[in-house]
Design a protein around this motif. Structure first.
Motif, PDB file in Angstrom:
ATOM      1  N   ASP A 240      41.320 -15.550  35.746  1.00  0.00           N
ATOM      2  CA  ASP A 240      41.338 -17.258  35.111  1.00  0.00           C
ATOM      3  C   ASP A 240      40.243 -17.849  34.561  1.00  0.00           C
ATOM      4  OD1 ASP A 240      43.830 -17.337  36.565  1.00  0.00           O
ATOM      5  OD2 ASP A 240      42.405 -18.346  38.815  1.00  0.00           O
ATOM      6  N   ALA A 241      39.372 -17.343  34.659  1.00  0.00           N
ATOM      7  CA  ALA A 241      37.828 -17.252  34.239  1.00  0.00           C
ATOM      8  C   ALA A 241      38.430 -16.675  32.472  1.00  0.00           C
ATOM      9  CB  ALA A 241      36.814 -16.983  34.539  1.00  0.00           C
ATOM     10  N   LEU A 242      38.571 -15.586  32.194  1.00  0.00           N
ATOM     11  CA  LEU A 242      38.783 -15.159  30.522  1.00  0.00           C
ATOM     12  C   LEU A 242      40.213 -15.593  29.739  1.00  0.00           C
ATOM     13  CD1 LEU A 242      37.935 -11.303  31.394  1.00  0.00           C
ATOM     14  CD2 LEU A 242      36.094 -13.684  30.228  1.00  0.00           C
ATOM     15  N   THR A 243      40.439 -16.413  30.640  1.00  0.00           N
ATOM     16  CA  THR A 243      42.019 -16.782  30.418  1.00  0.00           C
ATOM     17  C   THR A 243      42.622 -18.031  29.986  1.00  0.00           C
ATOM     18  OG1 THR A 243      43.073 -16.649  32.500  1.00  0.00           O
ATOM     19  CG2 THR A 243      43.483 -14.647  30.350  1.00  0.00           C
ATOM     20  N   SER A 244      41.259 -19.020  30.617  1.00  0.00           N
ATOM     21  CA  SER A 244      41.131 -20.492  30.945  1.00  0.00           C
ATOM     22  C   SER A 244      41.043 -20.758  29.474  1.00  0.00           C
ATOM     23  CB  SER A 244      40.176 -20.432  32.039  1.00  0.00           C
ATOM     24  OG  SER A 244      38.922 -20.950  31.437  1.00  0.00           O
ATOM     25  N   LYS A 245      40.705 -20.649  28.382  1.00  0.00           N
ATOM     26  CA  LYS A 245      41.101 -21.592  27.386  1.00  0.00           C
ATOM     27  C   LYS A 245      41.955 -21.318  26.827  1.00  0.00           C
ATOM     28  CE  LYS A 245      35.920 -22.113  25.938  1.00  0.00           C
ATOM     29  NZ  LYS A 245      34.756 -21.191  24.991  1.00  0.00           N
TER      30      LYS A 245
END
Length: 290
Positions: A240-245
């Motif tokens: 989630d952190a790496l794909t949130s943007k």
């Protein structure tokens, strides 16, 4: 008619490229740039699930190295550490060590993160000094004699990463070309169309459909990554952190598509109103001549 059809094909091709273009440009930038990577994963230090996994792994690595009578105190000290601000600083340090290895892994280069069995692991040995300092502060007996922490956290399955390597390589190579091609095709298609309103509506619907499909695909990939991970409670937040943007930009593109539909509908309704007048004038002139 042919001109509008050709323009529509260009627009549809641009829309099809829009989803991969967002993923390529945003995700590659998020992963390859160290500052962006750290900004994405640093908040994970505040996630209760992440803290619990780290605490459990540290406890499991140390429990057999301390007397049974001291284990409760050691485990309490570890819990205090992961709940403190010191852990956030240590987590940043850990991920600074991890980032170049993660890049090497995704690029299939030597020196990548270790694949332990069928899992990618993060070595928590970087936290050893901070953990020992906490032991001393909490009064753990013989804290300075406790061996170095040799704990590892399993994050993502090796099979999932091996599947991601070819895709990441392709996205990295096309991270600039795909967005440029998508924008150029859509703009060129709308500009060439004889019915720009309708073509703009097609572009809008195409963007909405493609972005929704990519968001759905992103959710399916997350479920696969967490299902294959030995530590889904850690793999999920990392994903989630790496794909949130990527998700944010996809929803923005979806909104732009909605605007295109509205503007295109407005232009399409105005266009027919301007067509009948020349025909009517031509008829009036014929009647006058008679």
């Amino acid at each position: 008619m042919f001109r509008t059809g050709f323009a529509t094909v260009l627009v549809l091709l641009g829309c099809l490229l829009a989803g991969p273009a967002v993923a390529a440009y945003v995700l590659v930038g998020e992963v390859t740039d160290r500052d962006s990577y750290l900004a994405a994963v640093t908040p994970l230090a505040d996630e209760p699930a992440v803290r619990k996994v780290v605490a459990d792994q540290l406890s499991a690595a140390i429990d057999d190295k301390v007397p049974a009578s001291a284990r409760q105190l050691v485990n309490g000290s570890i819990t205090n550490f992961v709940d403190s601000g010191e852990f956030r600083t240590a987590w940043v340090t850990l991920n600074k060590e991890v980032h170049p290895q993660l890049l090497a892994l995704l690029r299939d280069e030597p020196g990548s993160l270790a694949v332990n069995g069928d899992a990618i692991v993060l070595d928590l040995g970087v936290l050893a000094a901070d953990v020992k300092a906490r032991f001393v502060a909490d009064g753990v007996p013989l804290a300075d004699q406790i061996p170095n922490v040799a704990a590892k956290v399993q994050v993502v399955s090796g099979s999932a990463v091996r599947q991601a390597v070819p895709a990441f390589d392709l996205l990295e190579k096309l991270s600039v070309a795909l967005p440029v091609a998508s924008i150029v095709l859509i703009v060129l298609g709308v500009a060439l169309s004889a019915r720009r309103g309708r073509t703009l509506m097609v572009a809008g619907f195409g963007l909405v459909l493609v972005t929704v499909l990519v968001i759905l695909f992103q959710w399916l990939v997350r479920s696969q990554v967490t299902a294959k991970s030995p530590s889904p409670e850690l793999a999920g937040p990392f994903y989630d952190a790496l794909t949130s943007k990527v998700s944010i930009v996809l929803w923005v593109v979806c909104g732009i598509g909605g605007v295109f539909v509205i503007v295109g509908a407005f232009l399409a309704r105005r266009a027919p109103a301007a067509d009948p007048r020349p025909a009517a004038d031509y008829g009036d002139q014929r009647s006058y001549r008679r």
